[in-house]
Enzyme design. Sequence first.
Site, PDB file in Angstrom:
ATOM      1  N   THR A  83       0.862  -1.184   0.000  1.00 15.53           N
ATOM      2  CA  THR A  83       0.000   0.000   0.000  1.00 15.53           C
ATOM      3  C   THR A  83       0.897   1.232   0.000  1.00 15.53           C
ATOM      4  O   THR A  83       2.054   1.162   0.419  1.00 15.53           O
ATOM      5  CB  THR A  83      -0.913   0.066   1.239  1.00 15.53           C
ATOM      6  OG1 THR A  83      -0.073   0.146   2.386  1.00 15.53           O
ATOM      7  CG2 THR A  83      -1.794  -1.141   1.334  1.00 15.53           C
TER       8      THR A  83
ATOM      9  N   GLU B 276      -6.009  -3.653   0.907  1.00 15.85           N
ATOM     10  CA  GLU B 276      -6.144  -4.691   1.938  1.00 15.85           C
ATOM     11  C   GLU B 276      -7.362  -5.575   1.714  1.00 15.85           C
ATOM     12  O   GLU B 276      -7.545  -6.575   2.400  1.00 15.85           O
ATOM     13  CB  GLU B 276      -6.269  -4.034   3.327  1.00 15.85           C
ATOM     14  CG  GLU B 276      -4.987  -3.431   3.865  1.00 15.85           C
ATOM     15  CD  GLU B 276      -4.771  -1.990   3.404  1.00 15.85           C
ATOM     16  OE1 GLU B 276      -5.362  -1.587   2.381  1.00 15.85           O
ATOM     17  OE2 GLU B 276      -4.010  -1.270   4.079  1.00 15.85           O
TER      18      GLU B 276
ATOM     19  N   LYS C 252     -11.766  19.060  11.176  1.00 14.22           N
ATOM     20  CA  LYS C 252     -12.439  19.281  12.456  1.00 14.22           C
ATOM     21  C   LYS C 252     -12.477  20.756  12.756  1.00 14.22           C
ATOM     22  O   LYS C 252     -11.459  21.360  13.068  1.00 14.22           O
ATOM     23  CB  LYS C 252     -11.731  18.509  13.566  1.00 14.22           C
ATOM     24  CG  LYS C 252     -12.556  17.336  13.997  1.00 14.22           C
ATOM     25  CD  LYS C 252     -12.062  16.711  15.263  1.00 14.22           C
ATOM     26  CE  LYS C 252     -13.151  15.780  15.796  1.00 14.22           C
ATOM     27  NZ  LYS C 252     -12.667  14.936  16.870  1.00 14.22           N
TER      28      LYS C 252
ATOM     29  N   TRP D   6     -17.277  17.905  12.769  1.00 14.88           N
ATOM     30  CA  TRP D   6     -16.691  17.346  11.556  1.00 14.88           C
ATOM     31  C   TRP D   6     -17.250  17.978  10.294  1.00 14.88           C
ATOM     32  O   TRP D   6     -18.447  18.218  10.189  1.00 14.88           O
ATOM     33  CB  TRP D   6     -16.975  15.847  11.492  1.00 14.88           C
ATOM     34  CG  TRP D   6     -16.121  15.052  12.423  1.00 14.88           C
ATOM     35  CD1 TRP D   6     -15.533  15.504  13.570  1.00 14.88           C
ATOM     36  CD2 TRP D   6     -15.783  13.683  12.297  1.00 14.88           C
ATOM     37  NE1 TRP D   6     -14.844  14.494  14.155  1.00 14.88           N
ATOM     38  CE2 TRP D   6     -14.981  13.357  13.404  1.00 14.88           C
ATOM     39  CE3 TRP D   6     -16.074  12.701  11.363  1.00 14.88           C
ATOM     40  CZ2 TRP D   6     -14.466  12.076  13.596  1.00 14.88           C
ATOM     41  CZ3 TRP D   6     -15.562  11.427  11.557  1.00 14.88           C
ATOM     42  CH2 TRP D   6     -14.766  11.130  12.655  1.00 14.88           C
TER      43      TRP D   6
HETATM   44  P1  ADP Z   1      -4.020   3.789  -1.139  1.00 11.21           P
HETATM   45  O1  ADP Z   1      -4.412   4.102   0.280  1.00 11.21           O
HETATM   46  O2  ADP Z   1      -2.717   3.149  -1.305  1.00 11.21           O
HETATM   47  O3  ADP Z   1      -4.410   4.816  -2.139  1.00 11.21           O
HETATM   48  P2  ADP Z   1      -6.151   2.011  -1.661  1.00 11.21           P
HETATM   49  O4  ADP Z   1      -6.458   1.972  -3.087  1.00 11.21           O
HETATM   50  O5  ADP Z   1      -6.114   0.765  -0.907  1.00 11.21           O
HETATM   51  O6  ADP Z   1      -4.800   2.549  -1.540  1.00 11.21           O
HETATM   52  O7  ADP Z   1      -7.068   3.087  -0.994  1.00 11.21           O
HETATM   53  C1  ADP Z   1      -8.141   2.707  -0.232  1.00 11.21           C
HETATM   54  C2  ADP Z   1      -8.855   3.925   0.246  1.00 11.21           C
HETATM   55  O8  ADP Z   1      -9.331   4.699  -0.849  1.00 11.21           O
HETATM   56  C3  ADP Z   1     -10.068   3.614   1.058  1.00 11.21           C
HETATM   57  O9  ADP Z   1      -9.760   3.313   2.384  1.00 11.21           O
HETATM   58  C4  ADP Z   1     -10.865   4.897   0.920  1.00 11.21           C
HETATM   59  O10 ADP Z   1     -10.432   5.888   1.813  1.00 11.21           O
HETATM   60  C5  ADP Z   1     -10.537   5.351  -0.472  1.00 11.21           C
HETATM   61  N1  ADP Z   1     -11.623   4.970  -1.370  1.00 11.21           N
HETATM   62  C6  ADP Z   1     -11.689   3.907  -2.176  1.00 11.21           C
HETATM   63  N2  ADP Z   1     -12.839   3.906  -2.876  1.00 11.21           N
HETATM   64  C7  ADP Z   1     -13.535   4.999  -2.484  1.00 11.21           C
HETATM   65  C8  ADP Z   1     -14.801   5.558  -2.824  1.00 11.21           C
HETATM   66  N3  ADP Z   1     -15.596   5.017  -3.725  1.00 11.21           N
HETATM   67  N4  ADP Z   1     -15.168   6.690  -2.200  1.00 11.21           N
HETATM   68  C9  ADP Z   1     -14.387   7.278  -1.287  1.00 11.21           C
HETATM   69  N5  ADP Z   1     -13.185   6.813  -0.936  1.00 11.21           N
HETATM   70  C10 ADP Z   1     -12.758   5.680  -1.518  1.00 11.21           C
END
Ligand code: ADP
Length: 544
Positions: free
Chosen positions: A184, A330, A440, A445
């Site tokens: 990641t 993950e 915040k 929020w």
């Molecule tokens: P990185 O953190 O390496 O960019 P990921 O692709 O695993 O890798 O990212 C996951 C994160 O991306 C999620 O935990 C979320 O915060 C965000 N995310 C993924 N899809 C969406 C979505 N449809 N809307 C909002 N946030 C999203």
Amino acid sequence: MYGLMMDRPLLISDVLRFSRQNHGGVELVSTMGDGSVHRTTYGQAYGRACQLGGALRGLGVKAGDRVATLAWNDYRHFEIYFAVSGIGAICHTLNPRLFPEQLIYIINHAADRWLCVDPMFVPLVAKLAPRLPTLEGVIVLTGGDLPEVGGLRTEGYEALLEGQPEELEWPEFDERTASSLCYTSGTTGNPKGVLYSHRSTVLHSFGICLPDAAGISMRDSVLPVVPMFHVNAWGMPYACAMVGAKIVFPGPKMADGEVLHRLIVSEGVTLALGVPTIWLALLQYLETSGKDLGPLERTIVGGAACPPSMIRTFKERYGVRTLHAWGMTEMSPIGTVNTPRPEYVNLSPAEKLEKASKQGHGVFGVEMKITGDDGKELPWDGEAFGDLKVRGPWICSDYYEVEGASTSHDDDGWFATGDVATIDADGYMQIVDRTKDVIKSGGEWISSIELENIAVGYPALAEAAVIGVRHSKWTERPLLVVVLKEGVAATREEILAYFGGKVADWWVPDDVTFLDELPHTATGKVQKMELRKTFAGYVLPDDR
Ligand code: ADP
């Protein structure tokens, strides 16, 4: 008492063998680095994966060894996925856009033995070579002459395949065996490795093909505009092979609206997947060129929040359904997908859009819950929001070889996603924000995602991001960072006025700044960390 059913392991090699047998003539189309188009089939890819499996064994690759890739989306990368995992080794996809120091860390941490590299990344590898002690050699993905790669042993992909038999007795082993590895991006600390298994990969493929997930079938032509180094291109190579869907690999030019449009039309693409930034590029191209989306039936938009205005434009102007989806590295990555419940057909267009803008419902295989600060579960009422936690057979149970206990995992086996969300009575989850992106203000929020979604609905804006900046009275207040569409003007006041009536007054950003472009990750997500750094000392107008 055990059931009397065969205990056949779920193995990745069986997926490709099945597609060779049942969908052998279905095409895999690749846009190559030089712009040329390459065509092959599942049948041919199977034969070549067998050849590669044999060749890797010849190089001494054994079960459990890590074989890395630095490559774009094309047929050779596809073959590597199946050959490496098929012989019981681990396919470790590397993101070429990481900083050299991060790549060095990741390759050494994974102790990669071989690296398969696209010719365009050879100079990068040559530079890193002296600091990669575990690497025995590189396989250059070419049929042409071999370059010099920083003194490393170098093999040519096509030359390795030559003379190898097109049939291989794939080994059988425990389905929990590791199959692939993806780090990641590591917004805090070092990148962390997510180690997928054969079982998790095959189950995820079943899950994602369900009708109310991506609904992929042999009638689809699928364009994954998600790099194969990012969560296995959202699992598409495996899922498509499982059902015999045609795959269209876009090559290196993923954010080029013209290239994407050409592929969609010429290859009869019915399903395209990618992050919102990619689709902004495509929609802008369509707007200026006056073209349409021909065969495209649906897009899956995920990785970052999909703005409602994008869902509307796709539907109203181009007749394309958008399925908003959410997931993580993950989670292999699918967590939720948004397909409508049948009764939603009676809703008004505005209500339908509101529902469709949520990140979606669970897919069997992913359990979700939201918890409050005290760790107690919150109701599914669409109002209460809290930490989103998940568990299931394709969700990581721990990171690869990290010291100490994982802080992301509860004692009772749930994984904390780092997202803050609501879940409504129908089970539709909506991300309010990432825990670390939430603003915040005076203890309350503000959702940066909601503000961004509104901002990109303003016609003059190409892209927008909202971050919290320090404020002496409110601790933090929202700052809107925007990129204007080419040749269009808009003032700070006009943009802020657009928020009027759409959110509570105290949510409206305090200021707007204009940039030529936003910083993006390799997968097209806005790098809010970078923006926060850039605007760390920013003083808001009413705080001056
Ligand atoms: P990185 O953190 O390496 O960019 P990921 O692709 O695993 O890798 O990212 C996951 C994160 O991306 C999620 O935990 C979320 O915060 C965000 N995310 C993924 N899809 C969406 C979505 N449809 N809307 C909002 N946030 C999203």
